[in-house]
Enzyme design. Structure first.
Site, PDB file in Angstrom:
ATOM      1  N   ARG A 118       0.852  -1.198   0.000  1.00  0.00           N
ATOM      2  CA  ARG A 118       0.000   0.000   0.000  1.00  0.00           C
ATOM      3  C   ARG A 118       0.886   1.246   0.000  1.00  0.00           C
ATOM      4  NH1 ARG A 118      -5.748  -0.873   3.091  1.00  0.00           N
ATOM      5  NH2 ARG A 118      -6.575  -2.241   1.482  1.00  0.00           N
ATOM      6  N   GLN A 123      -1.014   2.296  -6.152  1.00  0.00           N
ATOM      7  CA  GLN A 123      -2.456   2.465  -5.939  1.00  0.00           C
ATOM      8  C   GLN A 123      -3.284   1.899  -7.079  1.00  0.00           C
ATOM      9  OE1 GLN A 123      -2.987   6.655  -5.173  1.00  0.00           O
ATOM     10  NE2 GLN A 123      -2.774   6.401  -2.965  1.00  0.00           N
ATOM     11  N   ASP A 126      -4.050  -1.797  -6.544  1.00  0.00           N
ATOM     12  CA  ASP A 126      -4.630  -2.182  -5.253  1.00  0.00           C
ATOM     13  C   ASP A 126      -5.994  -2.844  -5.439  1.00  0.00           C
ATOM     14  OD1 ASP A 126      -5.418  -2.489  -2.661  1.00  0.00           O
ATOM     15  OD2 ASP A 126      -5.180  -0.381  -2.086  1.00  0.00           O
ATOM     16  N   SER A 129      -8.583  -2.817  -2.428  1.00  0.00           N
ATOM     17  CA  SER A 129      -9.391  -1.604  -2.316  1.00  0.00           C
ATOM     18  C   SER A 129     -10.474  -1.555  -3.383  1.00  0.00           C
ATOM     19  CB  SER A 129      -8.498  -0.359  -2.418  1.00  0.00           C
ATOM     20  OG  SER A 129      -7.663  -0.251  -1.286  1.00  0.00           O
ATOM     21  N   TYR A 223      -4.246  -0.573   8.083  1.00  0.00           N
ATOM     22  CA  TYR A 223      -5.268  -1.232   8.872  1.00  0.00           C
ATOM     23  C   TYR A 223      -5.184  -0.778  10.322  1.00  0.00           C
ATOM     24  CZ  TYR A 223      -5.480  -4.330   4.831  1.00  0.00           C
ATOM     25  OH  TYR A 223      -5.598  -4.825   3.560  1.00  0.00           O
TER      26      TYR A 223
END
Length: 362
Positions: A118, A123, A126, A129, A223
């Site tokens: 991450r 991105q 990902d 996500s 997280y």
């Protein structure tokens, strides 16, 4: 590089690893794409669309240099992979060690989409996500469908009907999407997360941040830190006191590779009003609610508890669109201009790789 896309064989899986949009971008960027006939049909993507995008329909996509999948390969599928071949997909490296060992023994160079670091430049890759976005949206829709009340406030000639009150536990990608969707549907929404840093994000969506007095720092992976046993008990007690205020609760607390934290004990469910709904997005890891039955919808103490798993597969068209863009970004990273160039000093390449020849990546 030739990229092969097989039809998913896992029960209930309707997504496909590449869609025509991304096939067109790959074939225009130095890649060759072959796809198993009918692979996109469960996601409403037809073979002629793939052919028009530049893909070739084949019976054996495993003959390609790289294979792109959604679910981990079965034992039979793993047996079709060969030494030095690239595999990309959700491979469950923390939960399915037997599957990872099987790939390692075959000499497969496997990249797990859930292991993408991450970091800013990753991105676009990902997939956790992107699929969480789908799950969060669908969770709010399911809550609205199962709740025997209107989500929005309605003003009618017969009087005013009050809006539903929705609580979303966990303000990660899925939680924020659930908040946004429930708000669009007209509910009065509150959000809770142990990370105080996300309070501004919750409030920016028009929701109220529920402060239970329990906080935890954010880990490097984005997280929430796992709470101590004492903190978990305090959190459960605080939630038990507040849950009766809400008509629907959506829980999203989940860290890959770990059992889901228990947020809602049975006693808290008993305190909720009959007809209330809980949508548990952590069901695949045991559930955030003590009474969740993974894969099922149950009614306990008059409360409907939805423990459905793999929600992205219930919306295969947009889920496949998003996932395929993640796969596209990873392929372009691993093989610029269609030529494989594995740089093991690169953080994305080394972190995402879970098997390399005959050794299992740590």
């Amino acid at each position: 590089m030739k990229v092969g896309v097989p039809r998913e064989t896992a029960s209930g899986e309707r997504r496909v690893a590449l869609v025509p949009e991304t096939v067109k971008r790959l074939t225009g960027g130095g890649f060759e794409v072959v796809i198993e006939a009918g692979a996109g049909e469960p996601a409403s993507l037809l073979d002629p669309d793939y052919e028009q995008a530049g893909a070739a329909l084949v019976d054996d996509p495993y003959s390609a240099d790289a294979v792109a999948k959604v679910q981990p390969p079965s034992a039979d599928e793993a047996g079709r992979l060969r030494d030095g071949q690239i595999l990309i997909g959700f491979l469950q490296p923390l939960a399915d060690r037997e599957g990872i060992e099987r790939l390692s023994e075959r000499g497969v160079i496997a990249f797990a989409m859930e292991s993408i670091p991450r970091i800013t430049r990753a991105q676009a890759m990902d997939a956790l996500s992107s699929q969480a976005t789908v799950s969060g949206y669908k969770a709010a829709v399911l809550a609205a469908d199962r709740l025997p009340k209107f989500f929005p406030m309605l003003m009618t000639a017969a009087g005013t009907v009050a809006p539903a009150k929705v609580l979303v536990l966990g303000a990660g990608v899925a939680g924020l999407q659930a908040i946004a969707t429930a708000r669009r549907l007209g509910a009065v929404v509150s959000g809770f997360d142990v990370r105080p840093i996300v309070r501004e994000q919750v409030e920016s969506l028009g929701a109220t941040f529920l402060d239970l007095g329990i906080t935890g720092e954010e880990t490097a992976g984005g997280y929430a830190r796992e709470l101590t046993e004492e903190e978990q008990q305090r959190q459960q007690q605080a939630l038990e006191a507040r849950l009766p205020d809400f008509d629907a609760v959506i829980t999203t607390a989940l860290v890959p590779g770990r059992p889901a934290p228990r947020l809602i004990p049975a006693s808290a469910v008993a305190a909720m009003s009959p007809g209330s709904v809980i949508v548990d997005l952590a069901a695949e890891a045991g559930g955030n609610c003590e009474l969740t039955q993974p894969g099922e919808a149950v009614v306990r103490e008059g409360v409907t508890i939805l423990g459905y798993t793999n929600l992205p597969s219930t919306m295969p068209y947009p889920a496949s669109q998003l996932y395929s863009r993640n796969v596209l970004a990873l392929l372009q990273h691993l093989a610029p201009d269609g030529k494989l160039n594995l740089d093991w000093d690169d953080e994305i390449t080394s972190s995402a790789c879970v098997t390399r020849k005959t050794e299992v990546a740590a």
